[in-house]
Design a protein around this motif. Sequence first.
Motif, PDB file in Angstrom:
ATOM      1  N   TYR A 111      60.657 109.563-101.023  1.00  0.00           N
ATOM      2  CA  TYR A 111      61.803 108.399-101.377  1.00  0.00           C
ATOM      3  C   TYR A 111      61.258 107.103-101.103  1.00  0.00           C
ATOM      4  O   TYR A 111      61.415 106.221-101.828  1.00  0.00           O
ATOM      5  N   LYS A 112      60.338 106.994-100.301  1.00  0.00           N
ATOM      6  CA  LYS A 112      59.621 105.744 -99.734  1.00  0.00           C
ATOM      7  C   LYS A 112      58.696 105.276-100.672  1.00  0.00           C
ATOM      8  O   LYS A 112      58.470 103.984-100.784  1.00  0.00           O
ATOM      9  N   SER A 113      57.985 106.249-101.383  1.00  0.00           N
ATOM     10  CA  SER A 113      57.006 105.889-102.342  1.00  0.00           C
ATOM     11  C   SER A 113      57.627 105.565-103.609  1.00  0.00           C
ATOM     12  O   SER A 113      56.768 105.072-104.553  1.00  0.00           O
ATOM     13  N   GLY A 114      58.717 105.300-103.745  1.00  0.00           N
ATOM     14  CA  GLY A 114      59.300 104.836-105.095  1.00  0.00           C
ATOM     15  C   GLY A 114      59.569 106.016-106.048  1.00  0.00           C
ATOM     16  O   GLY A 114      59.892 105.812-107.182  1.00  0.00           O
ATOM     17  N   LEU A 115      59.172 107.269-105.916  1.00  0.00           N
ATOM     18  CA  LEU A 115      59.260 108.372-106.850  1.00  0.00           C
ATOM     19  C   LEU A 115      60.864 108.740-106.974  1.00  0.00           C
ATOM     20  O   LEU A 115      60.992 109.401-108.201  1.00  0.00           O
ATOM     21  N   ALA A 116      61.567 108.664-106.096  1.00  0.00           N
ATOM     22  CA  ALA A 116      63.135 109.008-106.311  1.00  0.00           C
ATOM     23  C   ALA A 116      64.054 108.042-106.046  1.00  0.00           C
ATOM     24  O   ALA A 116      63.790 107.025-105.259  1.00  0.00           O
ATOM     25  N   ARG A 117      65.135 108.189-106.499  1.00  0.00           N
ATOM     26  CA  ARG A 117      66.053 107.186-106.414  1.00  0.00           C
ATOM     27  C   ARG A 117      66.632 107.244-105.183  1.00  0.00           C
ATOM     28  O   ARG A 117      67.135 106.071-104.571  1.00  0.00           O
ATOM     29  N   HIS A 121      68.017 112.714-104.006  1.00  0.00           N
ATOM     30  CA  HIS A 121      67.426 113.047-105.132  1.00  0.00           C
ATOM     31  C   HIS A 121      65.936 113.285-105.140  1.00  0.00           C
ATOM     32  O   HIS A 121      65.332 114.132-105.654  1.00  0.00           O
ATOM     33  N   LEU A 125      64.071 116.994-106.235  1.00  0.00           N
ATOM     34  CA  LEU A 125      62.751 116.835-106.935  1.00  0.00           C
ATOM     35  C   LEU A 125      61.897 117.762-106.268  1.00  0.00           C
ATOM     36  O   LEU A 125      61.129 118.605-106.905  1.00  0.00           O
ATOM     37  N   LYS A 151      48.354 109.013 -99.722  1.00  0.00           N
ATOM     38  CA  LYS A 151      48.404 108.327-100.986  1.00  0.00           C
ATOM     39  C   LYS A 151      48.308 109.081-102.365  1.00  0.00           C
ATOM     40  O   LYS A 151      48.442 108.619-103.326  1.00  0.00           O
ATOM     41  N   HIS A 152      48.271 110.498-102.185  1.00  0.00           N
ATOM     42  CA  HIS A 152      48.032 111.418-103.098  1.00  0.00           C
ATOM     43  C   HIS A 152      49.445 112.122-103.498  1.00  0.00           C
ATOM     44  O   HIS A 152      49.362 113.184-104.143  1.00  0.00           O
ATOM     45  N   PHE A 155      54.025 112.895-109.090  1.00  0.00           N
ATOM     46  CA  PHE A 155      54.401 113.946-109.991  1.00  0.00           C
ATOM     47  C   PHE A 155      53.329 114.827-110.246  1.00  0.00           C
ATOM     48  O   PHE A 155      52.116 114.731-110.622  1.00  0.00           O
ATOM     49  N   PHE A 161      57.920 114.739-115.689  1.00  0.00           N
ATOM     50  CA  PHE A 161      57.756 113.327-115.413  1.00  0.00           C
ATOM     51  C   PHE A 161      56.216 112.902-115.196  1.00  0.00           C
ATOM     52  O   PHE A 161      55.780 111.999-115.048  1.00  0.00           O
TER      53      PHE A 161
END
Lengths: 187, 641
Positions: A111-117, A121, A125, A151-152, A155, A161
Amino acid sequence: MSRRKSKTFKTPRRPYQKERLDHELKVVGKYGLRTKREVWRVHYTLAKIRKSARNLLTLEENDPRRIFEGAALLRRLTNLGILDEQKQRLEYVLTLTIDDFLDRRLQTQVYKSGLARSIHHARVLIKQRHISVGSQLVNVPSFMVKIESQKHIGFSSKSPFGGGRPGRLKRKLNVMRGNKNEVEEED
Amino acid sequence: MSKPILFTHCTDQEFHFLEAPNFTKLESSTYNGQKYKFSKDGKFVAIYDPLNLVIVNTQNKKRHSTLKMYHTPYVIEFSPKNNYLITFELYSSKHKKENMGNLAIWDTKSGKELIRIQSYQKEIWPQAIFSQDETLIAILNQSSVAFYNLKCLNIGPVKKKNQKGIRNFDFVQADNELLLYIFSKGGKTVGSTAEIFVYPEFSTPVFSQTLMNSDKMSIYWSFNKRCALLSSSSDIDMTGNRYYGSTNLYWLNRQNNGKFKFQNVGITETIHSFKWNPVKNEFCVIYGSMPAKKILYDDLCEPYFEFGGGSRNDQSWSSDGKFLAFTGFGNLNGGVEIWSMEHYKQIKFLDESFGSQYGWSEDSKFFYIAVVREKLKVDNGYKIFTTFGKLVKHEQFDVLVDAQFCPAIKGTFEPVEINEEVIKTANRTYRQEKKKKELNQNNEQNSNLFIPSFKKGRTTQQSSSIGKKERHPMFIKKKKKVKVEQEKKEKGRGRGRGRGRGRGRGIGKGRGRGRGRGRGRGRGRGRGKGKENKNEKEIQKENQTNNQKNRQNLNNMSFEEMPNKEFLSYFGNYKQDEIIKMQKENDKKDPQKVIRNLKKKIKEINALKKKKSNKQKLNNAQKTKIKQEPIYKYEIHRLKK
C-alpha cells in the motif's frame, strides 16, 4: 512428512475489557487484518523477543552469551527493518511496539509503495497473485519484508498489471466483442 | 573562451541588462516589458511588451526581430536551436469568437506565424516539445500525442500515439534515440500507467508500470538521459496523514537491453525537493520534518552521503556540479549553506531571511537571491554574492517582477578555484571559534570563517547586555531609580570565586560555589551575597583597579607567562594546595631531573590524546590525566626560568 508445530498466538486473559477491545479494533482497521488472531500473533512474537532481551540484560556485559546472542537478536531485528540502525542496543529492544512489526508486513508495504489504492485492495492483490518480491511470487499478506527486498516489490511479470496476458474475464469479453464485430462487418 | 556573464532584472515597466563583475547598468540596453524568457543557449531573449514580442540578441543587445501578438501569452518557449518559438495563451472568449487556437508556433527570423492549434488545458505544461534536431515537434491533445514535421506543418501530423487521459508527457533525445514518456490515468480498477517508447515504434514499450495510487507523475531526466526520477503525487491521502496528499519517488535506470529498471527510492516522509547533479548520475533529496535530512544518492540509488547543517527547504546546483547551495526560505527562518562537492565540506553560510528566487551564474562564481513581487509585496530587490560570501551588489525596488542570470552552454567557463585555507577553516567547532574570539579582543569576523546564526549565540561578554536597553538616565523614571539603588544595597556585591575559569565578584569564602558561580565556561560572573555591605563606590573602585586591569593584561598573555597567583586562580582551592605542594617539592630537587620526569608524563598524555581523537574510550583515571597537562607544562616553564 512430519512438520513441527507450535502455538503462535495467545488469547488474552480477560475477555471483555473495553480499552483492549477498542485498541485491537483500531489496529485491525489500520492494517487491514482479518481476525483478532493476527493481532495476538504479533503480541506473542513481541513478548518472546522482550523476554530474551530481558534475560540477556541481567547478565554481565562481558558474558560471552550476552555478546553473541544480543548481537544476533539485534541483527535479526535490523534486517527486518523493525529496529533503527542507530539504536543498536538491547535497551532499545525493550521499547519496541506492535506497530513496528505490523508496518513490515507485505500488505502495508504494498500500500505504501503506491501499488494499491487502499490497504484492503493490497490484501486482495496479494492473495490474487499479482505481486512478487524480486522474482518470487508471494501469496501471503503477512510476509515480513526485509530491508534489502523492500525496493523490489512490484507486480509480477505474469500478472496483467505487470505485462502478462489479460485475465480470464477480459479474454472472454474480447472474444465476444470480436465475434460481434465480425458479425456486423459481414452484414 | 570566456563570455561576459549577464544578469537581468525586470521591474514593472523596464527590463535591464547588467554585466559582471561590477553589475553596472549598460546604457543602451533597456527595453520596455514585463515578461521575458531566455533561450536555452542564452543567445536570445524574448521580451513581451503589450502586443509585441521583441527578440533581442544578448551579446549585441540589439533587436533581432519583433512578433505581433493578438493576446498575452501565458508561456513562451524557444526551440533548442533558436529558430522557432512557441507561445501558449489562455483560452478565452476572444479565441471563441475568432475561432483561433491557443498554441502558436512562430518563426523567429521573419516573425511569421506558422500554425495555430487549439488546446483547452492550462494545468498541464509542457504541451509542445521540440526535438533536438528541430525536425519534429510533439503536441499534446486530449487523447493523443501528435508528431509534426516542422518544415511542413500544414500537412498534419506525421505520426500519432493514441491513449486516453494523458496527464504528463515528455520527449527527449538520448544518444541516438528519441524517447517518449507518457503517463495516463485510468479508472479505479485499472490503475494508471507510465510508459516509455522509442520514437517510431509505439507498439512495444521499453518501460511500463502500473500504479494505483497516483494522479500525476512527472519525469526528471539526468544529464545522460540514462537515469530518471519519477515523482508521483496523489491528491487525496486515504490514511489521513497529510492534507495535501502523498508523494512517492521512483528511480529508473537504463540497462544494456534498452529496457528500464524500476525501483522505489524508499522515502516515506514528505519530500521537500530533489534534483540531479548536472554532471553526474547522482541526486540529492531533502525529506522529512524539520530539521530535514539531506542525502545524496548513488548511481545505483543507494545513499552514500548525508549533509549536516540546519533546516532547509530547497537546493540548487551550480552548472559545474561543484557547488551545492541549500536554502531555507518560505516558511523557514532563512539562511543559505554553500557546500563544495569536491571536498564534501561546507564553505560558507549566508544569513539571509528573505528570498523567493535564487540561483547560480553559469560561471559558478556568483549566487543571487531575489525577492519578487508575486510572493512578497514588500522588500523587493536582489542581492548578488560570490561563492565565498562577499556581497557584490544589492539593489532594492518598489516592484520587482523577475531577476535571473543569463543561461549559457556548459563548459564555456573556467572552473572556480578554492583556497586551501577555506577548507581548513571550514567546519570549525563551536569551541574553537569561541577561543578565537576570546583571544581577539576586537571580535572581528574573518570572511573565511563561517559562523551560522544559530551558533553565533551569546558570548558571556554580551550575555548580560542582551535584552537590556541602555537608557539615558533622563528617561528612567524616578521610581525605578530608587528601586535599582535599593536593590543594589540589599544584595551587596560580594566577591566569590566562580567555577571554571570564571572570576566572580564577591567577597566571602565560597568554595567556588555558593552564589558566586561562573556562568558557563569562560568568564564567570558571580554575584555573591556579601557578608559585608560595602558602599557602591568603594566596590566599584576595587573592581576596576584589580579585575579589569588584570583581565586586560591576561587576555594578551598566554598562561605560561602568568605569575603564579594568577595561574593558580584558575583552579579551585583544593587543587591549589596540591599544586603548591608539588611546586615546593620540585624546588628542592634537581630541576633537570624534574623536567625529564615531567616530559615523560606529557608523552603519555599525548598518547592518550591520540586515542581520544581516534574515538576510543578512556577510563576516568585517564581523563583526569589529560586535564593535568597544563600544570606540568607550566612547571617546566617555571623551572626553566
